[in-house]
Motif scaffolding. Structure first.
Motif, short mmCIF file in Angstrom:
data_model
loop_
_atom_site.label_atom_id
_atom_site.label_comp_id
_atom_site.label_asym_id
_atom_site.label_seq_id
_atom_site.Cartn_x
_atom_site.Cartn_y
_atom_site.Cartn_z
N ASN A 523 0.79 -1.23 0.00
CA ASN A 523 0.00 0.00 0.00
C ASN A 523 0.82 1.29 0.00
OD1 ASN A 523 -3.02 -0.86 0.55
ND2 ASN A 523 -1.73 -2.17 1.84
N MET A 524 2.14 1.17 0.21
CA MET A 524 2.97 2.36 0.30
C MET A 524 4.23 2.19 -0.53
SD MET A 524 2.51 3.07 4.42
CE MET A 524 2.49 4.86 4.34
N GLU A 525 4.90 3.32 -0.76
CA GLU A 525 6.15 3.31 -1.50
C GLU A 525 7.13 4.30 -0.88
OE1 GLU A 525 4.87 4.20 -5.42
OE2 GLU A 525 4.35 6.28 -4.99
N ARG A 526 8.42 4.05 -1.10
CA ARG A 526 9.45 4.90 -0.51
C ARG A 526 9.28 6.36 -0.92
NH1 ARG A 526 12.95 3.61 3.73
NH2 ARG A 526 13.25 1.35 3.71
N SER A 527 9.60 7.26 0.02
CA SER A 527 9.44 8.69 -0.25
C SER A 527 10.61 9.47 0.34
CB SER A 527 8.13 9.18 0.35
OG SER A 527 8.02 10.59 0.26
N ARG A 528 10.96 10.57 -0.29
CA ARG A 528 12.01 11.43 0.23
C ARG A 528 11.55 12.15 1.49
NH1 ARG A 528 13.71 15.44 -4.37
NH2 ARG A 528 15.05 16.20 -2.63
N TYR A 529 10.24 12.32 1.61
CA TYR A 529 9.69 13.06 2.74
C TYR A 529 8.88 12.11 3.62
CZ TYR A 529 10.91 16.79 -0.47
OH TYR A 529 11.59 17.60 -1.34
N PRO A 530 9.00 12.23 4.94
CA PRO A 530 8.28 11.33 5.83
C PRO A 530 6.79 11.61 5.89
CG PRO A 530 9.46 13.00 7.10
CD PRO A 530 9.86 13.20 5.67
N PRO A 591 8.96 6.40 6.46
CA PRO A 591 9.73 6.87 5.30
C PRO A 591 9.05 6.44 3.99
CG PRO A 591 10.76 4.91 6.16
CD PRO A 591 9.58 5.19 7.06
N TYR A 592 7.74 6.44 4.00
CA TYR A 592 6.93 6.00 2.88
C TYR A 592 5.79 6.98 2.65
CZ TYR A 592 9.07 1.50 4.17
OH TYR A 592 9.96 0.50 4.49
N LYS A 593 5.18 6.90 1.48
CA LYS A 593 3.94 7.63 1.18
C LYS A 593 2.93 6.65 0.60
CE LYS A 593 5.35 9.01 -3.49
NZ LYS A 593 5.58 10.15 -4.42
N TRP A 594 1.68 7.01 0.58
CA TRP A 594 0.64 6.12 0.07
C TRP A 594 0.77 5.92 -1.44
CZ3 TRP A 594 -1.96 3.25 3.27
CH2 TRP A 594 -2.26 3.71 4.55
N LYS A 595 0.51 4.69 -1.88
CA LYS A 595 0.33 4.44 -3.31
C LYS A 595 -1.03 4.98 -3.73
CE LYS A 595 3.19 0.26 -3.65
NZ LYS A 595 3.19 -1.20 -3.95
N GLU A 596 -1.10 5.45 -4.95
CA GLU A 596 -2.34 6.07 -5.42
C GLU A 596 -3.51 5.09 -5.41
OE1 GLU A 596 -3.05 9.20 -6.05
OE2 GLU A 596 -1.01 9.76 -5.47
N ASP A 597 -3.24 3.81 -5.64
CA ASP A 597 -4.33 2.85 -5.74
C ASP A 597 -4.64 2.15 -4.42
OD1 ASP A 597 -2.01 1.40 -5.54
OD2 ASP A 597 -2.46 0.02 -7.18
N SER A 598 -4.06 2.60 -3.29
CA SER A 598 -4.34 1.97 -2.01
C SER A 598 -5.75 2.32 -1.54
CB SER A 598 -3.33 2.42 -0.95
OG SER A 598 -3.71 1.95 0.32
#
Length: 617
Positions: A523-530, A591-598
Motif C-alpha cells: 500500500n505504500m512506496e518509498r518517499s524522500r519526505y516522511p 519513510p513511505y507515502k501512500w500508493k495512489e491505488d491503495s
C-alpha cells in the motif's frame, strides 16, 4: 523446349515428353542444396543417386525438407541406415561431410567418432534383419551360439541345452547393462535407467524362443532366468557411484553438451553408453534459438538486480550435478499471489524436467523429524517446493550440512542407511517467509550466508494458454542457452553471479516475514519526505487490513507490540505537536507515502505538525 538428341531423320525436330520421374528428379536437384564439388567423390552421380533415394523413400525426403544443415545426430543415424544400402562406410562419411557442410552436427566430429556412428547405425539396421530371420528349427538366427540341441534318430529335438552365461553376455552387451548396489540399469535413449524388468523380459524372450524348438515343451524360463540374471548382475558390479562423473558434460534431449570453461563455448556431441549418465534434460540444445522471449518474461517478474539469480539457480544445479562446487546457496522466492513465482518454477520444470526435481518443504528438511525425506533428493537437479507454509524456523544444522557437502547418509524405510550423492539446488517459494522467532537462528550468521532472497514484487492477470504460447520448445532452448552461458561464467570465475551478505538477507527476510511489512509494501512506496500517523490510527488501520486479508491473528493488537515490528520496517517514533491542536502526540514516522491505488489511504488521516518539533526517544 527439349529436343530428341538421338540420330536418324525421323523425329529430329519433334518435341519429346520428359518422363514424370525425370521431372521430379530435376526439380529435387534444383530445390535442395546439392553436394558441392569434391575431387574425391563423383558429386554428379551422388546428387543423382540421392535424388532417386529421396523420391523413393518418404522418410529420406522429409530429411531433405528439414535441411541437412539442421540434421541432428538422430537424423544422421537414419540417413546412414538409408545410405548403407547403396554406399560403403567410407563413402557415406564423405557424403555426409560434403552434404552437411552448412551444419556443425557432422563436420565438427572427430574422425573415429564419425566412423563409429556409421558402424553403429549400419549394425542396427543389419541386426533388425538378422532378428527377423530363423533357422530350420524355427529359432531366430540372433540366438545362434546360445544353445545346443540334442536330437532323436528321426532328427526331432529331444532336449535343449541353454548356454546361460552366453545368453547373459548377449543381453548385457545389447542392453548395455550396469549393476550398482544390487540395482540393474540399462542404456536407453542416451542415459541409464532402472532396467531390471526389461532385462527379465529379454531373458524370457530369449529362453522361450530357443526352447520352442522342442515341440510340445512349455518353454518355461523357470530355473534359467535366475542363473542368467545372476551372471548379468554380478559379472562386474560397480562398487562406487558410477553416474554423472564428467565435470564438463550435460546430457540434453539431442545429445551431450561439452562445456569448455576456458573458451566459454559449449559443444554438442553424440550420446554414448560410455558417458554413464542417469539423467537427461528434456530440452534441445540449440544455440540459434532466441533467448529474448523468456528473458523478457523474467524481467517482468523481478527487479534488475535479481534477474541474474533466475539464471543462477538452474546454472548452479548444472554445475553441481557435474561435481563442481558445492556453491552453498539455497533460494527463497517470495511474492504475493500471481506475482510470477509459480510461472518461473513451471519454466524450470519444463526446461529441466519434472522427473529431475524433488519436492520436500523447508520445514521437513530443517528438522530431524522427517529423516526419510532426504532420500527424495538423490539424483535430482533441484528440490523445489512451492507454497511454503508459514512456520517458525527453529533448527539450521541439517540445512547447513546439506549445502556444505555432496555426500550424505540417507535412510529409506525398510533399508539400511547408505551414503548418497546429493547435489540438488534447494528452491522454496512462498507468499510470506517463515518467521524468525528462535534467537539461535537469528544469531546464526553461517545460516543466513547460505540464502539468496528473491522478491517478486509485481502482480499479473492470469492469461489462458500462457504456458503453451510462451514456453515453446524453441523458447525453452533459448532459455537453456542463457543458463549454460551463466554456468560457463560461474565455472570460469569460480563464484556465483550474485551472493548477498547474510545480514542483508536476514534483514530482508525479517521484514518480509511480518504481515505489517506486507501491508506497507502493498500500500505504500518509498518517499524522500516522511509521512506521520497517530499511533492509534495506524494500529486501527492495520487491524482492519488484517481482517480483510484473513491475517487477524498475525497483526499486533497493541501499540507497544506494533512499535517493535515497525522498527524492523524502518519506521521510527516521535512525540510531535499537531498543527491545529497545539498538543504533543505520539506518532509513527514513515519513510513511505501512500500508493495512489491503495484503498486504505482514505481511511486514515495523516498527522499534520508544526515546524519546530522534538523527537521522542
Amino acid at each position: 523446349m527439349a529436343r530428341n538428341p538421338g540420330s536418324g531423320g525421323a523425329g529430329m525436330n519433334e518435341a519429346v515428353t520428359i518422363p514424370p520421374a525425370v521431372i521430379r528428379k530435376n526439380e529435387f536437384l534444383k530445390r535442395f542444396n546439392s553436394v558441392p564439388y569434391d575431387r574425391e567423390v563423383d558429386t554428379e552421380d551422388i546428387n543423382a543417386d540421392l535424388a532417386e533415394l529421396a523420391l523413393m523413400n518418404p522418410a529420406f525426403f522429409d530429411m531433405f525438407n528439414k535441411g541437412p544443415e539442421n540434421w541432428t545426430f538422430a537424423d544422421i543415424s537414419e540417413v546412414i541406415k538409408i545410405l548403407a544400402g547403396t554406399y560403403p562406410k567410407w563413402s557415406i562419411n564423405r557424403i555426409l561431410e560434403t552434404y552437411c557442410y552448412g551444419g556443425k552436427a557432422w563436420g565438427e566430429l572427430e574422425e573415429p567418432t564419425k566412423l563409429s556412428l556409421i558402424e553403429s547405425a549400419i549394425n542396427t539396421a543389419e541386426q533388425k534383419d538378422w532378428i527377423e530371420a530363423k533357422n530350420t528349427d524355427g529359432i531366430p538366427l540372433e540366438f545362434d551360439g546360445l544353445y545346443e540341441l540334442h536330437r532323436t534318430k528321426e532328427g526331432d529335438v529331444k532336449k535343449v541345452v541353454l548356454y546361460n552365461e552366453e545368453i547373459a553376455d548377449k543381453i548385457r552387451r545389447e542392453l548395455n547393462t550396469l549393476a550398482f548396489k544390487d540395482q540393474l540399469y540399462v542404456y536407453s535413449e542416451g542415459v541409464y535407467v532402472e532396467g531390471e524388468a526389461l532385462v527379465k523380459a529379454e531373458i524370457a524372450r530369449t529362453v522361450k524362443a530357443i526352447k520352442a524348438a522342442k515341440k510340445g515343451s512349455n518353454a518355461s524360463v523357470r530355473g534359467a532366468d535366475a542363473e542368467i540374471m545372476y551372471y548379468i548382475r554380478y559379472d562386474a558390479p560397480h562398487m562406487k557411484y558410477p553416474f554423472n562423473l564428467h565435470p564438463d558434460m550435460i546430457p540434453v534431449n539431442n545429445g551431450i553438451i561439452r562445456l569448455n570453461f576456458e573458451t566459454g563455448l559449449p559443444e554438442l556431441i553424440p550420446f554414448s553408453p560410455k558417458w554413464l549418465f542417469n539423467y537427461k534434460i528434456p530440452t534441445d540444445f540449440n544455440p540459434n534459438a532466441s533467448s529474448k522471449p523468456i528473458d523478457n518474461v523474467l524481467r517482468s517478474y523481478v527487479d534488475e538486480v535479481d534477474l541474474k539469480v533466475l539464471y543462477q539457480i538452474p546454472a548452479q544445479a548444472l554445475l553441481q550435478v557435474m561435481g563442481r562446487g558445492p556453491y552453498k546457496k539455497c533460494y527463497l522466492l517470495q511474492g504475493r499471489k500471481d506475482a510470477g513465482k509459480s510461472s518461473y518454477l513451471e519454466l524450470l520444470y519444463r526446461t529441466f524436467g519434472i522427473e529431475n526435481k524433488s519436492d520436500v518443504p523447508l520445514n521437513e528438511l530443517a528438522t530431524g523429524e522427517h529423516k526419510f525425506k532426504l532420500a527424495r533428493l538423490v539424483g535430482k537437479l533441484h528440490n523445489i517446493h512451492d507454497e511454503l507454509p508459514n512456520f517458525p524456523l527453529k533448527e539450521t544444522g541439517t540445512l547447513k550440512r546439506l549445502l556444505g557437502a555432496y555426500s550424505h547418509d540417507v535412510e529409506v524405510k525398510g533399508r539400511q542407511p547408505f551414503s548418497a550423492f546429493i547435489t540438488a539446488v534447494l528452491v522454496f517459494a512462498c507468499n510470506t517467509p517463515p518467521k524468525i522467532t528462535n534467537n539461535d537462528v537469528k544469531r546464526d550468521e553461517a545460516f543466513w550466508d547460505k540464502w539468496e532472497y528473491v522478491l517478486f514484487p509485481n502482480s499479473f492477470e492470469k492469461r489462458d494458454r500462457f504456458y503453451e504460447e510462451t514456453f515453446t520448445p524453441e523458447n525453452l532452448s533459448g532459455f537453456l542457452h542463457n543458463v549454460i552461458a551463466a554456468a560457463l561464467r560461474i565455472g570460469r570465475e569460480g563464484k556465483l553471479l550474485k551472493e548477498t551478505d547474510g545480514p542483508d538477507v536476514k534483514d530482508k527476510w525479517a521484514k518480509c516475514s511480518e504481515p505489517v511489512y506486507q501491508f506497507i509494501s502493498k500500500n505504500m512506496e518509498r518517499s524522500r519526505y516522511p509521512t506521520y500517523f497517530l499511533k492509534g490510527d495506524m494500529l486501527d488501520i492495520l487491524i482492519k487490513w488484517g481482517n480483510d486479508e484473513n491475517l487477524e491473528d498475525d497483526i499486533p493488537q497493541s501499540k507497544e507490540a506494533l512499535s517493535k515490528i515497525l522498527k524492523i520496517c524502518g519506521v521510527t517514533e516521535a512525540k510531535l505537536t499537531g498543527k491545529d491542536s497545539g498538543i504533543q502526540s505520539p506518532v509513527y514516522v514513515f519513510p513511505y507515502k501512500w500508493k495512489e491505488d491503495s484503498k486504505y489511504k482514505a481511511d486514515i488521516k495523516e498527522f499534520e505538525l508544526k515546524r519546530e518539533q522534538a523527537k521522542f526517544n
